[in-house]
Write a protein that holds these residues in place. Sequence first.
Motif, mmCIF file in Angstrom:
data_model
loop_
_atom_site.group_PDB
_atom_site.id
_atom_site.type_symbol
_atom_site.label_atom_id
_atom_site.label_comp_id
_atom_site.label_asym_id
_atom_site.label_seq_id
_atom_site.Cartn_x
_atom_site.Cartn_y
_atom_site.Cartn_z
ATOM 1 N N UNK A 68 0.927 -1.271 0.086
ATOM 2 C CA UNK A 68 -0.080 -0.024 -0.047
ATOM 3 C C UNK A 68 0.832 1.486 0.050
ATOM 4 N N UNK A 69 0.252 2.445 -0.416
ATOM 5 C CA UNK A 69 1.036 3.753 -0.429
ATOM 6 C C UNK A 69 1.478 3.945 0.984
ATOM 7 N N UNK A 70 2.657 4.556 1.186
ATOM 8 C CA UNK A 70 2.910 4.967 2.572
ATOM 9 C C UNK A 70 2.904 3.884 3.637
ATOM 10 N N UNK A 71 3.336 2.711 3.109
ATOM 11 C CA UNK A 71 3.189 1.524 4.227
ATOM 12 C C UNK A 71 4.181 1.757 5.121
ATOM 13 N N UNK A 72 5.546 2.012 5.064
ATOM 14 C CA UNK A 72 6.629 2.288 6.120
ATOM 15 C C UNK A 72 6.069 3.303 7.008
ATOM 16 N N UNK A 73 5.678 4.519 6.464
ATOM 17 C CA UNK A 73 5.228 5.437 7.376
ATOM 18 C C UNK A 73 4.089 4.734 8.171
ATOM 19 N N UNK A 74 3.135 3.982 7.835
ATOM 20 C CA UNK A 74 2.197 3.533 8.621
ATOM 21 C C UNK A 74 2.597 2.483 9.512
ATOM 22 N N UNK A 76 5.548 2.721 11.100
ATOM 23 C CA UNK A 76 6.289 3.338 12.274
ATOM 24 C C UNK A 76 5.213 3.922 13.193
ATOM 25 N N UNK A 77 4.131 4.398 12.610
ATOM 26 C CA UNK A 77 3.094 4.839 13.868
ATOM 27 C C UNK A 77 2.774 3.912 14.739
ATOM 28 N N UNK A 78 2.642 2.689 14.404
ATOM 29 C CA UNK A 78 2.472 1.486 15.336
ATOM 30 C C UNK A 78 3.812 0.987 16.135
ATOM 31 N N UNK A 79 5.024 0.770 15.410
ATOM 32 C CA UNK A 79 6.165 0.034 16.004
ATOM 33 C C UNK A 79 7.010 1.113 16.456
ATOM 34 N N UNK A 80 6.874 2.460 16.604
ATOM 35 C CA UNK A 80 8.104 3.370 16.963
ATOM 36 C C UNK A 80 7.183 4.345 17.920
ATOM 37 N N UNK A 81 5.813 4.167 18.344
ATOM 38 C CA UNK A 81 5.349 5.009 19.197
ATOM 39 C C UNK A 81 5.684 4.910 20.824
ATOM 40 N N UNK A 82 4.988 5.543 21.474
ATOM 41 C CA UNK A 82 5.262 5.238 23.050
ATOM 42 C C UNK A 82 5.160 4.021 23.392
ATOM 43 N N UNK A 83 3.849 3.583 22.735
ATOM 44 C CA UNK A 83 3.543 2.014 23.219
ATOM 45 C C UNK A 83 3.606 1.279 21.915
ATOM 46 N N UNK A 84 4.635 0.656 21.625
ATOM 47 C CA UNK A 84 4.543 -0.098 20.307
ATOM 48 C C UNK A 84 3.551 -1.008 20.237
ATOM 49 N N UNK A 85 2.926 -1.457 19.164
ATOM 50 C CA UNK A 85 2.015 -2.367 19.151
ATOM 51 C C UNK A 85 2.560 -3.587 17.993
ATOM 52 N N UNK A 94 8.170 -10.292 -4.043
ATOM 53 C CA UNK A 94 9.341 -11.329 -3.544
ATOM 54 C C UNK A 94 10.469 -10.345 -3.509
ATOM 55 N N UNK A 95 10.153 -9.190 -3.734
ATOM 56 C CA UNK A 95 11.190 -8.210 -3.665
ATOM 57 C C UNK A 95 11.743 -7.872 -2.106
ATOM 58 N N UNK A 96 13.108 -8.260 -1.915
ATOM 59 C CA UNK A 96 13.815 -8.283 -0.527
ATOM 60 C C UNK A 96 13.743 -6.997 0.184
ATOM 61 N N UNK A 97 13.985 -5.781 -0.596
ATOM 62 C CA UNK A 97 14.143 -4.522 -0.132
ATOM 63 C C UNK A 97 13.201 -4.156 0.865
ATOM 64 N N UNK A 98 11.793 -4.115 0.356
ATOM 65 C CA UNK A 98 10.602 -3.723 1.303
ATOM 66 C C UNK A 98 10.629 -4.652 2.383
ATOM 67 N N UNK A 99 10.783 -5.776 2.370
ATOM 68 C CA UNK A 99 10.842 -6.550 3.788
ATOM 69 C C UNK A 99 11.913 -6.141 4.767
ATOM 70 N N UNK A 100 13.132 -5.875 3.990
ATOM 71 C CA UNK A 100 14.218 -5.392 4.858
ATOM 72 C C UNK A 100 13.627 -4.177 5.609
ATOM 73 N N UNK A 101 13.205 -3.390 4.878
ATOM 74 C CA UNK A 101 12.592 -1.955 5.332
ATOM 75 C C UNK A 101 11.928 -1.968 6.418
ATOM 76 N N UNK A 102 10.802 -2.972 6.016
ATOM 77 C CA UNK A 102 9.909 -3.374 7.267
ATOM 78 C C UNK A 102 10.235 -3.808 8.567
ATOM 79 N N UNK A 103 11.352 -4.839 8.235
ATOM 80 C CA UNK A 103 12.164 -5.142 9.872
ATOM 81 C C UNK A 103 12.813 -4.145 10.290
#
Length: 239
Positions: A68-74, A76-85, A94-103
Amino acid sequence: MTKGEASAMVISWTRLLGTARVTIHSHDEALARLVDEALHDQARLSVDRGLHRRDGTAAHLVLVDLDSPHSIETLRTYTQGATPIPTIALTRSSDLQPRLAAFANGVDDVITVPAAEAEIAARIRALLRRSYGARLSFVPSVKVGDLEIDVMENRVRCGETAPELTSTEQAILFVLASNAGQTVSRESIRRAVWGAAEAPPSNIVDRHVRSLRSKLGDSWRAPRYIATVRQAGYRLVAA
């Protein structure tokens, strides 16, 4: 919804201490429906279909469509907040780069779709258990006296009657029934049903309990089911 904005579907996963909400962020309705069906059919979960209304109800786990558009920004709102979800990314690529970026941005798992419904449900269940441990206990039904809550059939029976409860009312009743005979504070009920990230109005539990009592034919003066414990909370009367 603006162009390029990802839709979000809310799925309810019923658990011992209330309802664990799994939110899906995706612009692909077919993908959202795949997860919806996986949880409902494979895990026999109670599903609240429809778009997330951003009403302050906090999710216990989030799935983000990596395509989806802006998926990495989305993410971050959950994984890098005060209370990570706890968060899972979904991708058809099958592209590796987006997966690595997600991790790199805190995602807990990545699922390649399409995938078997059983695998999707199992991986979501596994992450919920890793994240919440012993607090996450799945129970098909709870019976206290003549009151029975069947989460598999999304049904409540009260003696010979079957009152029609909202999903929130059923969740509150499930919290109380799972702790029958014990006082459950209003704060504990709020956290179990609405989550800890954003607290709803302080009197929201009282409002729902009043509605519950009405539908169960109960009375606060002579409670058959739900007793008020002054300045402490509520207690389901054990048979």
